[in-house]
Design an enzyme around this catalytic site. Structure first.
Site, PDB file in Angstrom:
ATOM      1  NE  ARG A 119      80.852   5.917  71.169  1.00  0.00           N
ATOM      2  CZ  ARG A 119      81.552   5.076  71.929  1.00  0.00           C
ATOM      3  NH1 ARG A 119      80.965   4.439  72.931  1.00  0.00           N
ATOM      4  NH2 ARG A 119      82.820   4.869  71.685  1.00  0.00           N
ATOM      5  CG  HIS A 172      80.625   2.715  67.238  1.00  0.00           C
ATOM      6  ND1 HIS A 172      81.344   2.153  68.267  1.00  0.00           N
ATOM      7  CD2 HIS A 172      80.922   4.034  67.269  1.00  0.00           C
ATOM      8  CE1 HIS A 172      82.050   3.106  68.881  1.00  0.00           C
ATOM      9  NE2 HIS A 172      81.805   4.251  68.300  1.00  0.00           N
ATOM     10  CG  ASN A 202      82.006  -2.723  73.592  1.00  0.00           C
ATOM     11  OD1 ASN A 202      82.636  -2.180  74.478  1.00  0.00           O
ATOM     12  ND2 ASN A 202      81.558  -3.953  73.701  1.00  0.00           N
ATOM     13  CG  HIS A 205      81.349  13.619  70.783  1.00  0.00           C
ATOM     14  ND1 HIS A 205      82.701  13.542  70.578  1.00  0.00           N
ATOM     15  CD2 HIS A 205      80.870  12.373  70.499  1.00  0.00           C
ATOM     16  CE1 HIS A 205      83.037  12.322  70.186  1.00  0.00           C
ATOM     17  NE2 HIS A 205      81.935  11.596  70.117  1.00  0.00           N
TER      18      HIS A 205
HETATM   19  C1  HEM Z   1      85.316  12.093  65.196  1.00  0.00           C
HETATM   20  C2  HEM Z   1      85.612  10.885  65.613  1.00  0.00           C
HETATM   21  C3  HEM Z   1      85.026  10.309  66.867  1.00  0.00           C
HETATM   22  C4  HEM Z   1      85.721   9.795  67.903  1.00  0.00           C
HETATM   23  C5  HEM Z   1      87.223   9.658  67.998  1.00  0.00           C
HETATM   24  C6  HEM Z   1      84.757   9.394  68.899  1.00  0.00           C
HETATM   25  C7  HEM Z   1      85.082   8.807  70.096  1.00  0.00           C
HETATM   26  C8  HEM Z   1      84.209   8.655  71.142  1.00  0.00           C
HETATM   27  C9  HEM Z   1      84.575   8.179  72.454  1.00  0.00           C
HETATM   28  C10 HEM Z   1      85.971   7.713  72.856  1.00  0.00           C
HETATM   29  C11 HEM Z   1      83.473   8.235  73.233  1.00  0.00           C
HETATM   30  C12 HEM Z   1      83.362   7.884  74.701  1.00  0.00           C
HETATM   31  C13 HEM Z   1      83.344   6.392  74.923  1.00  0.00           C
HETATM   32  C14 HEM Z   1      83.504   6.096  76.379  1.00  0.00           C
HETATM   33  O1  HEM Z   1      84.502   6.554  76.967  1.00  0.00           O
HETATM   34  O2  HEM Z   1      82.645   5.416  76.952  1.00  0.00           O
HETATM   35  C15 HEM Z   1      82.394   8.727  72.418  1.00  0.00           C
HETATM   36  C16 HEM Z   1      81.110   8.913  72.853  1.00  0.00           C
HETATM   37  C17 HEM Z   1      80.079   9.268  72.026  1.00  0.00           C
HETATM   38  N1  HEM Z   1      80.141   9.398  70.648  1.00  0.00           N
HETATM   39 FE1  HEM Z   1      81.816   9.601  69.565  1.00  0.00          FE
HETATM   40  N2  HEM Z   1      83.511   9.691  68.455  1.00  0.00           N
HETATM   41  C18 HEM Z   1      83.609  10.237  67.213  1.00  0.00           C
HETATM   42  C19 HEM Z   1      82.571  10.605  66.398  1.00  0.00           C
HETATM   43  C20 HEM Z   1      81.249  10.402  66.701  1.00  0.00           C
HETATM   44  C21 HEM Z   1      80.155  10.482  65.755  1.00  0.00           C
HETATM   45  C22 HEM Z   1      80.317  10.747  64.259  1.00  0.00           C
HETATM   46  C23 HEM Z   1      79.010  10.237  66.464  1.00  0.00           C
HETATM   47  C24 HEM Z   1      77.590  10.168  65.965  1.00  0.00           C
HETATM   48  C25 HEM Z   1      77.147  10.737  64.873  1.00  0.00           C
HETATM   49  C26 HEM Z   1      79.393  10.041  67.843  1.00  0.00           C
HETATM   50  C27 HEM Z   1      78.524   9.860  68.886  1.00  0.00           C
HETATM   51  C28 HEM Z   1      78.896   9.694  70.200  1.00  0.00           C
HETATM   52  C29 HEM Z   1      77.982   9.812  71.324  1.00  0.00           C
HETATM   53  C30 HEM Z   1      76.510  10.197  71.254  1.00  0.00           C
HETATM   54  C31 HEM Z   1      78.727   9.529  72.474  1.00  0.00           C
HETATM   55  C32 HEM Z   1      78.220   9.474  73.927  1.00  0.00           C
HETATM   56  C33 HEM Z   1      77.841   8.043  74.234  1.00  0.00           C
HETATM   57  C34 HEM Z   1      77.125   7.833  75.554  1.00  0.00           C
HETATM   58  O3  HEM Z   1      77.060   8.738  76.395  1.00  0.00           O
HETATM   59  O4  HEM Z   1      76.622   6.716  75.726  1.00  0.00           O
HETATM   60  N3  HEM Z   1      80.748  10.107  67.933  1.00  0.00           N
HETATM   61  N4  HEM Z   1      82.878   8.963  71.142  1.00  0.00           N
HETATM   62  C1  LIG Z   2      81.801  -4.592  75.316  1.00  0.00           C
HETATM   63  O1  LIG Z   2      82.948  -5.364  75.250  1.00  0.00           O
HETATM   64  C2  LIG Z   2      83.365  -5.911  76.496  1.00  0.00           C
HETATM   65  C3  LIG Z   2      84.643  -6.651  76.268  1.00  0.00           C
HETATM   66  O2  LIG Z   2      85.613  -5.799  75.741  1.00  0.00           O
HETATM   67  C4  LIG Z   2      82.236  -6.824  77.031  1.00  0.00           C
HETATM   68  O3  LIG Z   2      82.602  -7.309  78.309  1.00  0.00           O
HETATM   69  C5  LIG Z   2      80.946  -6.037  77.151  1.00  0.00           C
HETATM   70  O4  LIG Z   2      79.882  -6.886  77.523  1.00  0.00           O
HETATM   71  C6  LIG Z   2      80.607  -5.373  75.827  1.00  0.00           C
HETATM   72  N1  LIG Z   2      79.471  -4.482  76.014  1.00  0.00           N
HETATM   73  C7  LIG Z   2      78.322  -4.609  75.370  1.00  0.00           C
HETATM   74  C8  LIG Z   2      77.282  -3.605  75.707  1.00  0.00           C
HETATM   75  O5  LIG Z   2      78.119  -5.471  74.537  1.00  0.00           O
END
Ligand code: HEM
Ligand SMILES: *[C@@H]1O[C@H](CO)[C@@H](O)[C@H](O)[C@H]1NC(C)=O
Ligand SMILES: *[C@@H]1O[C@H](CO)[C@@H](O)[C@H](O)[C@H]1NC(C)=O
Length: 318
Positions: free
Chosen positions: A62, A66, A94, A191
């Site tokens: 991820r 980003h 983030n 995902h």
């Molecule tokens: C299509 C548009 C995308 C949206 C709207 C999106 C949005 C999100 C959101 C909202 C989360 C969860 C964040 C949270 O609630 O903590 C997430 C997690 C994640 N995203 Fe996406 N994402 C997108 C595309 C991608 C792409 C292109 C990648 C990598 C190539 C990616 C990799 C990941 C991974 C691996 C996670 C899990 C993170 C974790 O468990 O630490 N995402 N994404």
């Molecule tokens: C992500 O942003 C929040 C504030 O929105 C901050 O408190 C937090 O430390 C940040 N996380 C990382 C891993 O940098």
């Protein structure tokens, strides 16, 4: 004579490098002369870190997304905020970004071996690639030679796609960066790893009721409500195997069990639905498309030459 022979060898080598180069002079063997062990160093540290905490694979992948989507793949996601600047990583977008310590450790080791040579942007790209492979996903070669940027601003993260986006909006924002609907589906397959927090999917339910038209499975809606009853930070996995890179994410979408609106919507739009079905059916096809799309994502607005720098500490501009 000896000098001539050396010159010829050098020219041949340079030609080989140009032949394998990508737009913007990235190349597969960019560090071959300057830091030959960069790939094994990254792989070893990533493997060690993931053996200790397999959840970090999701974080590293991820992070690459980003990084590339904001300001191009230039390591800007790693820069810490200062008293005069709030950085990208401190935006609400983030949420759940993790693995920064892994990048720091790799950087430290590479600075010891070849100071000032390997960019933070390349380290993220390599670490993400190795994380995919560690989690049993495909392995792919990536071109290297990205330079690090010096801008990292919280307001730029508005350009990340929102989890509330429908397929048309995803097609629009990814299209602006040159991605096809097929590539959007393949990239969303990332995902297959990791989790989201309630804050990212609570838009889909209200008072225990599904309010998102793509949330049609009532049992699944209940499971989202149950997660959210523990608060905004409560986590739910995207699929049944959160640390294995497989095609179960697509299987979940075909059963209307996609976690985010931006996931499930891919199964509703005529330009993306067929790919969801194809990947659910054929994991090899998903792997093939995913690696190609990741290589392309890793080339987004890459900086070169004096346009960028090689940061000594990934958290700070030199
Ligand atoms: C299509 C548009 C995308 C949206 C709207 C999106 C949005 C999100 C959101 C909202 C989360 C969860 C964040 C949270 O609630 O903590 C997430 C997690 C994640 N995203 Fe996406 N994402 C997108 C595309 C991608 C792409 C292109 C990648 C990598 C190539 C990616 C990799 C990941 C991974 C691996 C996670 C899990 C993170 C974790 O468990 O630490 N995402 N994404
Ligand atoms: C992500 O942003 C929040 C504030 O929105 C901050 O408190 C937090 O430390 C940040 N996380 C990382 C891993 O940098
Ligand atoms: C997608 O979202 C946009 C913006 O909110 C909206 O105008 C459009 O009607 C939506 N499309 C579908 C198919 O729901």
């Amino acid at each position: 004579m000896v000098i001539m022979a050396k010159l010829v060898t050098l020219i041949l080598l340079l030609e080989a490098m140009v032949a394998s180069s990508f737009p913007g002079r990235l190349s597969m063997d960019y560090y071959v002369m300057s830091c030959a062990f960069v790939e094994p160093v990254v792989r070893n540290i990533v493997n060690q870190a993931l053996e200790d905490d397999p959840n970090l694979a999701a974080g590293l992948i991820r992070m690459h997304f980003h990084d590339c989507f904001i300001q191009g793949c230039d390591g800007s996601i790693l820069i810490d905020s200062t008293k005069d600047n709030t950085a990208e990583k401190d935006s609400p977008g983030n949420l759940s970004l993790r693995g920064y310590e892994v990048i720091d450790k790799i950087k430290e080791e590479l600075e010891a071996q070849c100071p000032g040579v390997v960019s933070c942007a390349d380290i993220i790209a390599l670490a993400a690639r190795d994380a995919v492979f560690f989690a049993e996903g495909p392995y792919y070669d990536i071109p290297k030679g990205r330079r690090d940027g010096s801008r990292s601003k919280i307001e730029d993260t508005i350009n990340l796609p929102f989890p509330t986006f429908n397929a048309s909006e995803l097609i629009r924002v990814f299209g602006q960066r040159g991605f096809t609907p097929r590539e959007i589906v393949a990239l969303s397959g990332a995902h297959t790893l990791g989790v989201a927090r309630c804050a990212s999917f609570k838009n889909r339910i209200s008072g225990g009721q599904a309010i998102d038209p793509t949330l049609v499975d009532s049992e699944f809606a209940e499971s989202l409500s149950r997660t959210c009853s523990a608060g905004d930070n409560a986590e739910q996995a995207f699929d049944a195997t959160k640390n294995v890179f497989d095609n179960l994410y697509f299987d979940a979408l075909t059963r209307n069990n996609g976690l985010l609106t931006s996931d499930q919507t891919l199964y509703t739009h005529p330009q993306t639905k067929n790919f969801v079905e194809a990947y659910a059916f054929n994991q090899a096809m998903f792997f093939f498309d995913f690696q190609q799309a990741m290589v392309r994502m890793g080339l987004l607005d890459v900086k070169q030459g004096s346009n960028g720098q090689v940061r000594v500490n990934c958290r700070k501009v030199n």
